[in-house]
Write an enzyme that holds these catalytic residues in place. Structure first.
Site, PDB file in Angstrom:
ATOM      1  N   GLN A   8       0.796  -1.222   0.000  1.00 51.65           N
ATOM      2  CA  GLN A   8       0.000   0.000   0.000  1.00 51.65           C
ATOM      3  C   GLN A   8       0.828   1.272   0.000  1.00 51.65           C
ATOM      4  OE1 GLN A   8      -2.632  -1.871   3.248  1.00 51.65           O
ATOM      5  NE2 GLN A   8      -4.014  -0.430   2.261  1.00 51.65           N
ATOM      6  N   ARG A  13       3.644   0.184  12.960  1.00 49.42           N
ATOM      7  CA  ARG A  13       3.318  -1.133  12.434  1.00 49.42           C
ATOM      8  C   ARG A  13       3.446  -1.103  10.910  1.00 49.42           C
ATOM      9  NH1 ARG A  13      -2.182  -4.094  11.239  1.00 49.42           N
ATOM     10  NH2 ARG A  13      -1.293  -6.127  10.718  1.00 49.42           N
ATOM     11  N   HIS A  59       1.155  -9.374   4.784  1.00 45.30           N
ATOM     12  CA  HIS A  59      -0.019  -8.503   4.721  1.00 45.30           C
ATOM     13  C   HIS A  59      -0.517  -8.471   3.266  1.00 45.30           C
ATOM     14  CE1 HIS A  59      -2.094  -4.795   6.608  1.00 45.30           C
ATOM     15  NE2 HIS A  59      -2.696  -5.049   5.457  1.00 45.30           N
ATOM     16  N   ASN A  74      -1.732 -10.913   8.509  1.00 45.56           N
ATOM     17  CA  ASN A  74      -2.764  -9.905   8.704  1.00 45.56           C
ATOM     18  C   ASN A  74      -4.092 -10.361   8.094  1.00 45.56           C
ATOM     19  OD1 ASN A  74      -3.453  -6.909   9.344  1.00 45.56           O
ATOM     20  ND2 ASN A  74      -4.193  -7.202   7.247  1.00 45.56           N
ATOM     21  N   GLU A  75      -5.120 -10.382   8.924  1.00 52.22           N
ATOM     22  CA  GLU A  75      -6.505 -10.601   8.485  1.00 52.22           C
ATOM     23  C   GLU A  75      -6.713 -11.814   7.572  1.00 52.22           C
ATOM     24  OE1 GLU A  75      -8.180  -6.031   8.732  1.00 52.22           O
ATOM     25  OE2 GLU A  75      -7.624  -6.815   6.763  1.00 52.22           O
ATOM     26  N   ASN A  81      -8.083  -5.681  14.320  1.00 52.25           N
ATOM     27  CA  ASN A  81      -8.345  -4.611  13.363  1.00 52.25           C
ATOM     28  C   ASN A  81      -9.839  -4.318  13.420  1.00 52.25           C
ATOM     29  OD1 ASN A  81      -5.680  -4.746  12.631  1.00 52.25           O
ATOM     30  ND2 ASN A  81      -6.028  -5.470  10.556  1.00 52.25           N
ATOM     31  N   TYR A 102     -13.012  -1.490  12.953  1.00 48.63           N
ATOM     32  CA  TYR A 102     -13.469  -0.227  12.379  1.00 48.63           C
ATOM     33  C   TYR A 102     -14.932   0.059  12.694  1.00 48.63           C
ATOM     34  CZ  TYR A 102      -9.200  -0.271   9.545  1.00 48.63           C
ATOM     35  OH  TYR A 102      -7.891  -0.277   9.122  1.00 48.63           O
ATOM     36  N   GLU A 150      -5.361  -1.944  14.074  1.00 47.03           N
ATOM     37  CA  GLU A 150      -5.867  -0.968  13.094  1.00 47.03           C
ATOM     38  C   GLU A 150      -7.184  -0.398  13.598  1.00 47.03           C
ATOM     39  OE1 GLU A 150      -6.372  -2.289   9.046  1.00 47.03           O
ATOM     40  OE2 GLU A 150      -4.412  -3.255   8.987  1.00 47.03           O
ATOM     41  N   TRP A 171      -4.955   3.501  11.662  1.00 47.78           N
ATOM     42  CA  TRP A 171      -4.845   3.286  10.225  1.00 47.78           C
ATOM     43  C   TRP A 171      -5.369   4.551   9.571  1.00 47.78           C
ATOM     44  CZ3 TRP A 171      -2.412  -0.322   7.452  1.00 47.78           C
ATOM     45  CH2 TRP A 171      -2.559  -0.243   6.065  1.00 47.78           C
ATOM     46  N   GLU A 200      -5.617   1.817  -1.099  1.00 47.30           N
ATOM     47  CA  GLU A 200      -6.557   1.026  -0.294  1.00 47.30           C
ATOM     48  C   GLU A 200      -7.138  -0.120  -1.116  1.00 47.30           C
ATOM     49  OE1 GLU A 200      -7.177   0.964   2.804  1.00 47.30           O
ATOM     50  OE2 GLU A 200      -6.051   2.721   3.446  1.00 47.30           O
ATOM     51  N   TRP A 201      -6.252  -0.988  -1.598  1.00 44.97           N
ATOM     52  CA  TRP A 201      -6.629  -2.218  -2.283  1.00 44.97           C
ATOM     53  C   TRP A 201      -7.646  -1.951  -3.395  1.00 44.97           C
ATOM     54  CZ3 TRP A 201      -2.768  -5.026  -0.943  1.00 44.97           C
ATOM     55  CH2 TRP A 201      -2.262  -4.965   0.365  1.00 44.97           C
ATOM     56  N   PHE A 226      -7.604   7.258   4.643  1.00 45.12           N
ATOM     57  CA  PHE A 226      -7.622   7.018   6.079  1.00 45.12           C
ATOM     58  C   PHE A 226      -6.501   7.752   6.804  1.00 45.12           C
ATOM     59  CE2 PHE A 226     -10.068   3.422   4.574  1.00 45.12           C
ATOM     60  CZ  PHE A 226     -10.928   3.092   5.615  1.00 45.12           C
TER      61      PHE A 226
END
Length: 531
Positions: free
Chosen positions: A53, A110, A155, A200-201, A341, A343, A415, A464, A471-472, A480
């Site tokens: 990213q 991070r 990630h 990650n995730e 993470n 949100y 995050e 984050w 952002e993907w 963000f």
């Protein structure tokens, strides 16, 4: 232009401190605003990014193509076909970015390591010394500035060669490749890195890459999408299984071979909604419980208890892979901390006894529909992400859930962040005056502080993100960051939220949040580089 639109536009011109997200002014006089002293001594406050990213330099210094390079070049990513070839050019500007972190007063940063920069061909090739040098430079300069490196090994991005050789996370061979990569990282950086995240995730990767097909390798089936290949009801379970076993094997290696001498901790990070029942009905309450288990339990029950939640076995049957007796043994208690993470909170509706969309009424979703609205009223203020709403109470609720289910295993909020709803032709000054982002972090931090006061063992909080980035599938228009990044010059411009975070970490009594008039003035106002 209608009258209401004219009025709104004029207000934006006259009062540049109005937020572009929803036009509401930040309240600087809120009662008892959250303070640094509301958190324990030694609590790690930081910010986060990931390699694909922000780094760019996608084929420089020996790096090979990764899965996102291939995906975005062949299929096209985001609305405008944007990709991470240059991203924020962090590869060349990392020293400036570390100075930026230092000026903020961050205690930790991070970041993730690009697999294809370290091992361009995975375990089938040699270690790239230039990749090692790059991350050594980051780690050394962070430590020199008093910033703790908090490193994610994987990630989302991985060498494309592994995808082409055997299908990456769909094949058990990927576990060995990941452990090899992790060992290189432990050997190269572990003498200075004390916090490791393996993956990650994995729960979100399983959904986005193998159920919906929005991420590489773009695998899915009807009714979830129109991918060329895939099985949305089964492949997410196998990909997740391989990621969890890869985590478990890498954690065992770290615990057995490195932890005693290096003195670090290792954990896993998951994407964690707080699921709330849509109605007070028993069925919707059970749907919310099921959603928690099919996401959080799916991610953390194996590395803490050694196996999947029983309810997942009941719903998936033989489609859910099994752990051998040996695997259960090394998986159990394979994490030193939980990475959250978080949100948003979101509503859940039972699908077994009422009508739902075709994608929700399936075992892979736990027969649960999620929605952000109840009777037409959103659960919280909307953001630019369709499933993300501003629901501060969700932070305390999710932490308390982890505290109860996992015996108060140490936690980090790895995050948490806010992206304003999209506005056409938004001006830079409007992006910089991000009062709603400040409100977001203040209210979420207040919720987190309440959980900590009630005994939750939370040890850090990462915003984050450090700066606007790629952002993907959403590209560069979902912002963000605490810093705006000019897409032409790559200048990092501090937003008002950056000023707030800087003052919050200093524990100053008064924060000057007067509006930023121009992008150029942002640097001067915040004194970001006068440290």
């Amino acid at each position: 232009m209608e009258l209401n639109s004219v009025a709104i536009y004029l207000l934006l011109v006259i009062f540049t401190f109005l937020d572009a997200g929803n036009g509401s002014r930040f309240n600087q006089e809120a009662e008892d605003p959250i303070k640094r002293s509301d958190f324990p001594p030694g609590f790690l406050f930081g910010a986060a990014t990931s390699a694909y990213q922000v780094e760019g330099a996608y084929l420089e210094d020996g790096k090979s193509l990764n899965n996102w390079d291939e995906f975005c070049h062949s299929k096209g990513c985001a609305e405008d076909g944007e990709n991470g070839d240059i991203a924020d050019d962090h590869y060349h500007l990392f020293m400036q970015d570390i100075e930026m972190m230092h000026s903020l007063g961050l205690k930790a940063y991070r970041f993730s390591i690009s697999w294809s920069r370290i091992l361009p061909s995975g375990r089938f090739g040699e270690v790239n010394p230039l990749g090692i040098r790059f991350y050594n430079n980051i780690v050394d300069n962070l430590i020199h500035k008093g910033i703790e490196p908090f490193v994610t090994i994987h990630h989302n991005d991985l060498p494309q060669e592994l995808e082409e050789k055997y299908g990456a996370w769909l094949d058990p061979q990927m576990q060995d490749d990941f452990v090899h990569f992790a060992e290189i990282c432990f050997k190269s950086f572990g003498d200075r890195v004390k916090y490791w995240v393996t993956i990650n995730e994995p729960n979100l990767v399983s959904e986005m890459a193998y159920e919906r097909g929005d991420y590489p390798p773009n695998r899915c089936s009807q009714p979830f999408g129109n991918c060329i290949a895939g099985n949305s009801d089964v492949e997410p379970l196998f990909a997740m299984h391989n990621m969890l076993l890869a985590h478990g094997k890498a954690a065992k290696l770290y615990h057995d071979k490195f932890q005693l001498t290096q003195g670090g901790l290792i954990g896993l990070v998951a994407h964690c909604f707080m699921y709330e029942p849509l109605t007070d009905s028993y069925l919707d309450q059970k749907a919310a419980e099921r959603a928690m288990l099919f996401n959080i339990g799916w991610s953390f029950d194996p590395p803490i208890f050694g196996d999947y939640p029983q309810v997942m076995r009941e719903y998936h049957g033989n489609n859910l892979p099994t752990f051998s007796a040996d695997e259960k043994e090394f998986m159990k208690n394979s994490i030193d901390f939980i990475g959250i993470n978080h949100y948003s909170a979101i509503y859940t509706k039972d699908c077994m006894n009422s009508s739902c969309t075709e994608t929700a009424n399936r075992a892979i979703k736990g027969f649960v529909e999620i929605t952000g609205e109840r009777n037409g009223v959103p659960i919280g203020d909307p953001t630019s992400m369709p499933r993300f709403f501003v629901v501060p109470r969700g932070m305390e609720e999710i932490v308390n859930y982890f505290k109860t289910r996992y015996n108060n295993t140490p936690m980090f909020i790895t995050e948490n962040g806010y992206s304003s709803p999209h506005v056409q032709d938004v001006k830079v000054e409007e992006i910089l005056n991000d009062f709603k982002r400040i409100e977001f972090h203040q209210t979420y931090l207040a919720s987190l502080a309440e959980a900590i006061r009630n005994g939750a063992d939370v040890r850090g909080y990462f915003i984050w993100s450090l700066m606007d980035n790629y952002e993907w599938a959403q590209g560069y228009n979902n912002r963000f960051g605490l810093h705006y990044v000019d897409r032409e010059t790559f200048d990092r411009v501090p937003k008002l939220s950056g000023r707030w975070y800087q003052e919050f970490l200093k524990e100053n009594g008064h924060v000057d949040l007067s509006a930023i008039r121009t992008a150029k003035s942002a640097h001067k106002q915040a004194d970001f580089y006068d440290v």
